[in-house]
Design a protein around this motif. Structure first.
Motif, mmCIF file in Angstrom:
data_model
loop_
_atom_site.group_PDB
_atom_site.id
_atom_site.type_symbol
_atom_site.label_atom_id
_atom_site.label_comp_id
_atom_site.label_asym_id
_atom_site.label_seq_id
_atom_site.Cartn_x
_atom_site.Cartn_y
_atom_site.Cartn_z
ATOM 1 N N LEU A 135 32.206 38.360 48.616
ATOM 2 C CA LEU A 135 33.038 39.518 48.323
ATOM 3 C C LEU A 135 33.741 39.962 49.603
ATOM 4 O O LEU A 135 33.088 40.123 50.646
ATOM 5 C CB LEU A 135 32.175 40.657 47.784
ATOM 6 N N VAL A 136 35.047 40.151 49.515
ATOM 7 C CA VAL A 136 35.823 40.561 50.678
ATOM 8 C C VAL A 136 36.882 41.566 50.232
ATOM 9 O O VAL A 136 37.349 41.505 49.090
ATOM 10 C CB VAL A 136 36.462 39.332 51.371
ATOM 11 N N GLN A 137 37.240 42.475 51.110
ATOM 12 C CA GLN A 137 38.271 43.457 50.792
ATOM 13 C C GLN A 137 39.660 42.843 50.908
ATOM 14 O O GLN A 137 39.861 41.881 51.661
ATOM 15 C CB GLN A 137 38.153 44.652 51.734
ATOM 16 N N PRO A 138 40.621 43.385 50.179
ATOM 17 C CA PRO A 138 42.004 42.906 50.326
ATOM 18 C C PRO A 138 42.443 42.961 51.788
ATOM 19 O O PRO A 138 42.145 43.923 52.503
ATOM 20 C CB PRO A 138 42.802 43.889 49.471
ATOM 21 N N GLY A 139 43.121 41.888 52.210
ATOM 22 C CA GLY A 139 43.542 41.765 53.597
ATOM 23 C C GLY A 139 42.535 41.063 54.479
ATOM 24 O O GLY A 139 42.844 40.730 55.628
ATOM 25 N N THR B 157 32.310 27.694 44.504
ATOM 26 C CA THR B 157 31.819 28.885 45.189
ATOM 27 C C THR B 157 32.729 30.064 44.820
ATOM 28 O O THR B 157 33.957 29.927 44.800
ATOM 29 C CB THR B 157 31.758 28.683 46.720
ATOM 30 N N GLN B 158 32.116 31.187 44.492
ATOM 31 C CA GLN B 158 32.862 32.340 43.999
ATOM 32 C C GLN B 158 33.463 33.123 45.158
ATOM 33 O O GLN B 158 32.769 33.460 46.128
ATOM 34 C CB GLN B 158 31.945 33.268 43.198
ATOM 35 N N VAL B 159 34.741 33.431 45.036
ATOM 36 C CA VAL B 159 35.426 34.316 45.971
ATOM 37 C C VAL B 159 35.935 35.516 45.184
ATOM 38 O O VAL B 159 36.654 35.349 44.190
ATOM 39 C CB VAL B 159 36.597 33.602 46.671
ATOM 40 N N THR B 160 35.539 36.699 45.604
ATOM 41 C CA THR B 160 35.972 37.920 44.947
ATOM 42 C C THR B 160 36.650 38.824 45.979
ATOM 43 O O THR B 160 36.048 39.137 47.015
ATOM 44 C CB THR B 160 34.793 38.664 44.314
ATOM 45 N N VAL B 161 37.899 39.189 45.685
ATOM 46 C CA VAL B 161 38.656 40.051 46.587
ATOM 47 C C VAL B 161 38.834 41.397 45.890
ATOM 48 O O VAL B 161 39.547 41.500 44.892
ATOM 49 C CB VAL B 161 40.022 39.443 46.940
ATOM 50 N N SER B 162 38.166 42.400 46.411
ATOM 51 C CA SER B 162 38.174 43.709 45.755
ATOM 52 C C SER B 162 37.813 44.789 46.759
ATOM 53 O O SER B 162 37.023 44.562 47.679
ATOM 54 C CB SER B 162 37.171 43.707 44.597
ATOM 55 N N SER B 163 38.375 45.960 46.541
ATOM 56 C CA SER B 163 38.017 47.106 47.381
ATOM 57 C C SER B 163 36.906 47.926 46.712
ATOM 58 O O SER B 163 36.467 48.924 47.266
ATOM 59 C CB SER B 163 39.246 47.975 47.629
#
Length: 115
Positions: free
Chosen positions: A11-15, A109-115
């Motif tokens: 999980l990572v934040q936008p940018g 592998t799951q990548v999720t981009v969300s704040s």
């Protein structure tokens, strides 16, 4: 049977940035090509990036300028450096490799981009 094992998702934040890794159980120095694909829910699997045996790279239009594919032959590993991530980059990312005729896929592998 060749195995491809991906890692580095999360999980990572936008940018933000992530680096995915794909380790092959076979030498990649003589592979025909290696690729990264992704699949978002309800969407078809799409090509993200590829690198040929000659080192030529190519990218999907939606990731050009933000993602970089690279290899480390000594580690039998292909990487996907993902920068400036957007919510629309959220997907399961898959490693793909070919040695001559046979094609192999990783488990994803799951990548999720969300704040």
């Amino acid at each position: 049977q060749v195995q491809l094992v991906e890692s580095g998702g999360g999980l990572v934040q936008p940018g933000g940035s992530l680096r995915l890794s794909c380790v092959a159980s076979r030498s990649i120095s003589n592979s025909s090509a290696m690729r990264w694909y992704r699949q978002a829910p309800g969407k078809p699997r799409e090509l993200v990036a590829l690198v040929t045996s000659g080192g030529v790279t190519n990218y999907g239009d939606s990731v050009k300028g933000r993602f970089t594919i690279s290899t480390d032959n000594a580690k039998n590993t292909v990487y996907l450096q993902m920068n400036s991530l957007k919510p629309e980059d959220t997907a399961v990312y898959y490693c793909w490799a070919r040695w001559g005729g046979p094609i192999y896929w990783g488990q994803g592998t799951q990548v999720t981009v969300s704040s």
